[in-house]
Structures are given as structure tokens and as C-alpha cells.
Write an enzyme that holds these catalytic residues in place. Sequence first.
Site, PDB file in Angstrom:
ATOM      1  N   GLY A  93       4.656   0.388  -2.142  1.00 42.53           N
ATOM      2  CA  GLY A  93       4.954   0.146  -3.548  1.00 42.53           C
ATOM      3  C   GLY A  93       6.288   0.738  -3.949  1.00 42.53           C
ATOM      4  O   GLY A  93       7.062   0.132  -4.701  1.00 42.53           O
ATOM      5  N   HIS A  97       0.826  -1.205   0.000  1.00 44.75           N
ATOM      6  CA  HIS A  97       0.000   0.000   0.000  1.00 44.75           C
ATOM      7  C   HIS A  97       0.863   1.259   0.000  1.00 44.75           C
ATOM      8  O   HIS A  97       1.849   1.342   0.729  1.00 44.75           O
ATOM      9  CB  HIS A  97      -0.905  -0.004   1.239  1.00 44.75           C
ATOM     10  CG  HIS A  97      -1.741   1.234   1.377  1.00 44.75           C
ATOM     11  ND1 HIS A  97      -2.534   1.712   0.359  1.00 44.75           N
ATOM     12  CD2 HIS A  97      -1.902   2.107   2.412  1.00 44.75           C
ATOM     13  CE1 HIS A  97      -3.154   2.808   0.756  1.00 44.75           C
ATOM     14  NE2 HIS A  97      -2.784   3.072   1.990  1.00 44.75           N
ATOM     15  N   SER A  98       0.504   2.224  -0.851  1.00 48.38           N
ATOM     16  CA  SER A  98       1.102   3.556  -0.847  1.00 48.38           C
ATOM     17  C   SER A  98       2.639   3.485  -0.942  1.00 48.38           C
ATOM     18  O   SER A  98       3.186   3.005  -1.930  1.00 48.38           O
ATOM     19  CB  SER A  98       0.647   4.311   0.409  1.00 48.38           C
ATOM     20  OG  SER A  98       1.067   5.650   0.382  1.00 48.38           O
ATOM     21  N   TYR A  99       3.346   3.932   0.105  1.00 47.84           N
ATOM     22  CA  TYR A  99       4.813   3.949   0.081  1.00 47.84           C
ATOM     23  C   TYR A  99       5.393   2.546   0.002  1.00 47.84           C
ATOM     24  O   TYR A  99       6.542   2.365  -0.414  1.00 47.84           O
ATOM     25  CB  TYR A  99       5.335   4.669   1.323  1.00 47.84           C
ATOM     26  CG  TYR A  99       6.747   5.183   1.185  1.00 47.84           C
ATOM     27  CD1 TYR A  99       7.003   6.443   0.663  1.00 47.84           C
ATOM     28  CD2 TYR A  99       7.834   4.399   1.572  1.00 47.84           C
ATOM     29  CE1 TYR A  99       8.305   6.919   0.534  1.00 47.84           C
ATOM     30  CE2 TYR A  99       9.133   4.872   1.447  1.00 47.84           C
ATOM     31  CZ  TYR A  99       9.366   6.122   0.924  1.00 47.84           C
ATOM     32  OH  TYR A  99      10.648   6.584   0.783  1.00 47.84           O
ATOM     33  N   THR A 112      -1.808  -0.854  -3.837  1.00 48.14           N
ATOM     34  CA  THR A 112      -2.996  -0.062  -3.558  1.00 48.14           C
ATOM     35  C   THR A 112      -2.565   1.381  -3.359  1.00 48.14           C
ATOM     36  O   THR A 112      -1.856   1.693  -2.415  1.00 48.14           O
ATOM     37  CB  THR A 112      -3.731  -0.587  -2.309  1.00 48.14           C
ATOM     38  OG1 THR A 112      -2.841  -0.627  -1.200  1.00 48.14           O
ATOM     39  CG2 THR A 112      -4.260  -1.991  -2.553  1.00 48.14           C
TER      40      THR A 112
END
Length: 293
Positions: free
Chosen positions: A198, A194-196, A222
Amino acid sequence: MQGHCIIITQYVYELLEKKCNMTKVILPVDVTEEEPRSFIYLSADAMSNPAKLLVLIQGDGVVRAGQWARRLIINQDLDSGTQIPFITRAKEEGYGVMVLNPNENHLEVERPAKPTPLPSPEVSDEPAEKRERKDERESKKKRDFYEKYRNPQKEGETEQIPIRENSSPEEHLLYVWDHFVSNAAARNVFIVAHSYGGLSLVELMSQREAQVKNRVCAVAMTDSVHNIWHQDASKSIQEWLQQHCRNWVSSPEPLDTPVEPMLPDCPRLSAGRVCDSGFNTAYTFHLSISLNL
């Protein structure tokens, strides 16, 4: 609010251990008594499951192991803001599970107080007792002023001691990969980032490209904030992301509707509805961890 955050964090840890039967594993693996430490959570079969392993990586900020978004936990419920539903379903589907803790990067300790220099003696006709009362009043005024306008984070009063080899989310993921994921028995590794998370994954690929390609079957991102150009991802990494990753993003479009890609890396799909925290439980489990492309 800070007290509420601590209570939430401790309660989620309790759920991971008691409801999900996860075990806390201390990092670094060879930590000494004197140095700061972090931890991750592993299911009982995380290292031994021969078939499949799910790795959960949250975003950056205040969230700790087992949390996706603290705002959702507070404003909605635990199912929306924690990883508990993912873990529960994963175990039902026969996955080993690793819950990372990429934001536990340092130990905050009080900075030793600097000695107050003694005032230089001054010649004064003022009686000593009167001068002492005057100095005491001035000191109290200063204390009251600093107490009123003190930085809530107590900057300058504390110092941060980095956790060895885990001093950033990227370092943490690399460390967990080298010491746990790469040594796990599972033939197939699946990742939800999720977010960072990735961004950290793309950094991991830059350093362990061959290993990641050999072990990871699919990645469900995500609202990932990775950027293949800023992170200098090679063409081979970009091609792998295109084939093995999907990035579900906040969007008012129906779930799984293709969303115009911003960069030529992994396809983007709608998460089904816009969520103010960036994470949405509409990223359904079967899309996230059964994404065997």
C-alpha cells in the site's frame, strides 16, 4: 529455517507456473548476461486481456512472488499464506493477472577475501619448527572462534549488488507500471496491495498520478502501512484514495465492520478476525477484486 524458506519459495514458484499457468518474465526487460535480475509472473492474457487486469502486490520482508505471509504458509496452509486462491479465482472471473515480486531487489555475492598480511619478522631464539606449530594453533583458535560466533547473514563476507531500476519495492512497482501495466490492453485495472504494498502504491501515485487515476478502478488494501502525511500525498491523491480504495485491517470485529480511520484517506474495514501475521484470507475475493466503486 533458511533452508525451509528456500524450499517454500521454490514450491510456490512451481505452483504459479504449473497450477496457475503463469509465465516468469525477467526484469529489467533489457537485462544483460552479466547483471543481476528479478522477475514477475504474468498470466497468458495479462497484457492482452481487453477488459480487466488484477495486480497483486505483497508486503516487504522475506516473502517473494506469489506469497502473502510465510508464517501462514508454515503454520496453516498454502491457501492462507499464498496468492494462489486469488489467482485461481481471478482467472475464473476473466481477469488477466500480474504477480509482482517487490522484495527481489539485489544479488548477494561473496566479497573477495582480503589478503592476510604477512607478519613482520621478529628476532626470536625459539626454534622455527616450534614457532610454526604455535602459529598454527593460534590460527586454529581464531578460525574456531569466528566460526562459532559468525553472523548467520555473513555480514562483511557478502555484498549486495542492486537490481537495476528494481532496487526497492517502490522502484519495482514503478518499473512494472511503466513497462507492463501501462502497456496492458485492459481498460480496467484492479490492485490488491498488502502491508508495504500500500505504501508503494501511494508512492507510485505521487509519480504517476494521472496514469493511475486513468487506469485503476479500485484498490483493495490489506493492513496497508501507507501514510499520506509522511508520504506527502497531495489532496487530489487523498480524495482519490477515499473514493477508490478500501483498507481491510486486522480486527476482532465482524467482517466489513467500519473501523475508525487513523488518517483521512481510504476507509478502513474489519478483516473479520485478528491474524498474527497481518494477512487474513477473510479478505474475501469478491470484496478484494470486484470492488468497482
